[in-house]
Design a protein around this motif. Structure first.
Motif, PDB file in Angstrom:
ATOM      1  N   SER A   1       3.249  -2.047  -5.148  1.00 17.70           N
ATOM      2  CA  SER A   1       1.807  -2.046  -5.375  1.00 17.70           C
ATOM      3  C   SER A   1       1.073  -2.900  -4.346  1.00 17.70           C
ATOM      4  CB  SER A   1       1.509  -2.573  -6.775  1.00 17.70           C
ATOM      5  OG  SER A   1       1.901  -3.936  -6.885  1.00 17.70           O
ATOM      6  N   GLY A   2      -0.233  -2.649  -4.270  1.00 16.82           N
ATOM      7  CA  GLY A   2      -1.092  -3.497  -3.448  1.00 16.82           C
ATOM      8  C   GLY A   2      -1.176  -3.099  -1.989  1.00 16.82           C
ATOM      9  N   TRP A   3      -0.371  -2.133  -1.585  1.00 14.84           N
ATOM     10  CA  TRP A   3      -0.385  -1.648  -0.207  1.00 14.84           C
ATOM     11  C   TRP A   3      -0.347  -0.125  -0.230  1.00 14.84           C
ATOM     12  CZ3 TRP A   3       1.376  -4.450   4.540  1.00 14.84           C
ATOM     13  CH2 TRP A   3       1.349  -5.830   4.372  1.00 14.84           C
TER      14      TRP A   3
ATOM     15  N   HIS B   1       1.725  -1.460 -12.126  1.00 17.98           N
ATOM     16  CA  HIS B   1       0.921  -2.628 -11.765  1.00 17.98           C
ATOM     17  C   HIS B   1      -0.561  -2.293 -11.895  1.00 17.98           C
ATOM     18  CE1 HIS B   1       1.456  -6.629  -9.690  1.00 17.98           C
ATOM     19  NE2 HIS B   1       0.136  -6.511  -9.711  1.00 17.98           N
ATOM     20  N   VAL B   2      -1.091  -2.488 -13.106  1.00 16.34           N
ATOM     21  CA  VAL B   2      -2.481  -2.127 -13.395  1.00 16.34           C
ATOM     22  C   VAL B   2      -3.241  -3.346 -13.919  1.00 16.34           C
ATOM     23  CG1 VAL B   2      -4.012  -0.609 -14.707  1.00 16.34           C
ATOM     24  CG2 VAL B   2      -1.741   0.214 -13.996  1.00 16.34           C
ATOM     25  N   HIS B   3      -4.284  -3.735 -13.190  1.00 14.13           N
ATOM     26  CA  HIS B   3      -5.209  -4.758 -13.675  1.00 14.13           C
ATOM     27  C   HIS B   3      -6.395  -4.076 -14.343  1.00 14.13           C
ATOM     28  CE1 HIS B   3      -3.044  -7.969 -11.721  1.00 14.13           C
ATOM     29  NE2 HIS B   3      -3.071  -7.316 -10.570  1.00 14.13           N
TER      30      HIS B   3
ATOM     31  N   SER C   1       0.233   0.646  -8.349  1.00 14.53           N
ATOM     32  CA  SER C   1      -0.949   0.844  -7.513  1.00 14.53           C
ATOM     33  C   SER C   1      -1.667  -0.460  -7.153  1.00 14.53           C
ATOM     34  CB  SER C   1      -1.937   1.786  -8.209  1.00 14.53           C
ATOM     35  OG  SER C   1      -2.446   1.199  -9.396  1.00 14.53           O
ATOM     36  N   ASP C   2      -1.763  -1.386  -8.113  1.00 14.70           N
ATOM     37  CA  ASP C   2      -2.627  -2.565  -8.048  1.00 14.70           C
ATOM     38  C   ASP C   2      -4.076  -2.196  -8.372  1.00 14.70           C
ATOM     39  OD1 ASP C   2      -2.792  -5.304  -7.955  1.00 14.70           O
ATOM     40  OD2 ASP C   2      -2.837  -5.470  -5.782  1.00 14.70           O
ATOM     41  N   TYR C   3      -4.218  -1.181  -9.209  1.00 19.15           N
ATOM     42  CA  TYR C   3      -5.534  -0.778  -9.700  1.00 19.15           C
ATOM     43  C   TYR C   3      -6.251  -1.993 -10.297  1.00 19.15           C
ATOM     44  CZ  TYR C   3      -8.970   1.899 -12.378  1.00 19.15           C
ATOM     45  OH  TYR C   3     -10.137   2.411 -12.873  1.00 19.15           O
ATOM     46  N   PRO C   4      -7.580  -2.141 -10.106  1.00 20.35           N
ATOM     47  CA  PRO C   4      -8.527  -1.235  -9.481  1.00 20.35           C
ATOM     48  C   PRO C   4      -8.725  -1.458  -7.982  1.00 20.35           C
ATOM     49  CG  PRO C   4      -9.726  -3.030 -10.494  1.00 20.35           C
ATOM     50  CD  PRO C   4      -8.261  -3.283 -10.755  1.00 20.35           C
TER      51      PRO C   4
ATOM     52  N   ARG D   1      -5.002   7.265  -4.497  1.00 24.13           N
ATOM     53  CA  ARG D   1      -4.892   6.945  -3.067  1.00 24.13           C
ATOM     54  C   ARG D   1      -3.437   6.626  -2.711  1.00 24.13           C
ATOM     55  NH1 ARG D   1      -6.505   2.457   0.590  1.00 24.13           N
ATOM     56  NH2 ARG D   1      -5.638   3.098   2.591  1.00 24.13           N
ATOM     57  N   TRP D   2      -2.761   5.845  -3.565  1.00 26.09           N
ATOM     58  CA  TRP D   2      -1.373   5.463  -3.287  1.00 26.09           C
ATOM     59  C   TRP D   2      -0.495   6.712  -3.221  1.00 26.09           C
ATOM     60  CZ3 TRP D   2       3.727   5.503  -4.276  1.00 26.09           C
ATOM     61  CH2 TRP D   2       4.503   4.443  -3.805  1.00 26.09           C
ATOM     62  N   LEU D   3      -0.620   7.588  -4.195  1.00 27.75           N
ATOM     63  CA  LEU D   3       0.232   8.771  -4.240  1.00 27.75           C
ATOM     64  C   LEU D   3      -0.068   9.730  -3.085  1.00 27.75           C
ATOM     65  CD1 LEU D   3       0.442   9.620  -8.036  1.00 27.75           C
ATOM     66  CD2 LEU D   3       2.159   8.540  -6.590  1.00 27.75           C
TER      67      LEU D   3
END
Length: 294
Positions: free
Chosen positions: A219-221, A11-13, A246-249, A255-257
């Motif tokens: 993702s996102g949390w 999940h990458v923006h 992740s929901d980057y950026p 941070r997630w890992l």
């Protein structure tokens, strides 16, 4: 056989001007406040270097919510060009606006068959549609026919958060229960519910247990904030159906890992499934999967 990556970020923006300032526009600042972060704009070269540095494959998401927002899409050609430039680093998911009807059906076929994108991303809240609305079933039929997964935002929404009226976004569109009917009506369609689905995470758990064609990305949390009931299932019964994202950026993969590694309820084998093996299975048809997994 080549070495596998550390993870597949599902999940990458894009942190580019084209997405953050043009396509998201007024929604971006609300999202930054929600995530308590400031998005630093980057170009594609910087993004690719970041994902090389963390040894990850990133799934890049296009975006088209033009009908509901009036904002220009981040087009499928734009994402496909990045994937062509960095084929070992990125996989692309298309986006189409369901309200565009036959044009959306034609565009999703072009994006998958001609551009080589590997899935389709929807945001029912921002796009203002219910995934199980039969008016959009011709589009879902086409995606099922193309044999690629469909990723749907579920749960609460950082876009518009904390603003009077939520900038018009209605959370009911993003309840995961609407994916249940879609999964039942399209058993050949792989459906991914994006994010932990709060406050409807128990709905997501029930759907995952009942419908074998449904997955969930986390993702996102930060993992330390994901509801405990979902984490328990991810570590046990649902370990084959959970994906890292992740929901980057808005949240970085580092941070997630880091927060995921601090959890003691996941065995090394389950961590491997969540971080890349489950995603590898879903993306086995893509060129990048063949590059990395033989």
């Amino acid at each position: 056989m080549q070495a596998v990556p550390r993870a597949i970020d599902f999940h990458v923006h894009l942190p580019t001007t084209e997405f953050i300032q043009v396509t998201l526009g007024p929604y971006a600042k609300a999202a930054e406040r929600f995530f308590r972060t400031e998005v630093k704009l980057k170009d594609i070269e910087q993004l690719a270097a970041d994902y090389v540095a963390v040894d990850m494959i990133g799934v890049l998401l296009a975006w088209d919510a033009e009908t509901a927002t009036g904002l220009p899409p981040l087009g499928n050609d734009y994402v496909a060009a990045i994937v062509r430039r960095y084929p070992q680093q990125f996989i692309g998911f298309a986006s189409v606006d369901p309200h565009k009807g036959r044009a959306a059906v034609k565009e999703v076929e072009r994006a998958i068959r001609d551009l080589g994108l590997a899935g389709v991303k929807f945001h029912p809240g921002v796009q203002a549609f219910y995934p199980n609305d039969r008016a959009f079933y011709p589009l879902m039929e086409k995606i099922q026919e193309l044999g690629v997964p469909a990723l749907f935002h579920t749960g609460t929404n950082g876009l518009g958060a904390g603003v009077p009226g939520g900038m018009g976004i209605k959370l009911d569109y993003t309840r995961p229960i609407y994916l249940d009917a879609l999964a039942a009506d399209f058993p050949g369609l792989t459906i991914i519910g994006a994010h932990p689905s709060w406050p409807w995470h128990d709905e997501m758990i029930a759907i995952l247990q009942h419908k074998a064609n449904v997955y969930n990305d986390l993702s996102g949390w930060s993992p330390k904030y994901i509801p405990q009931s979902l984490l328990r299932e991810a570590a046990t019964r649902l370990q084959d159906r959970i994906l890292f994202g992740s929901d980057y950026p808005f949240i970085t993969p580092q941070r997630w890992l880091r927060d995921f590694e601090a959890l003691d309820s996941f065995t090394p084998e389950v961590r491997e499934k969540i971080l890349w093996r489950n995603a590898q299975k879903l993306l086995a048809h893509t060129a990048v999967a063949h590059m990395h997994f033989g």
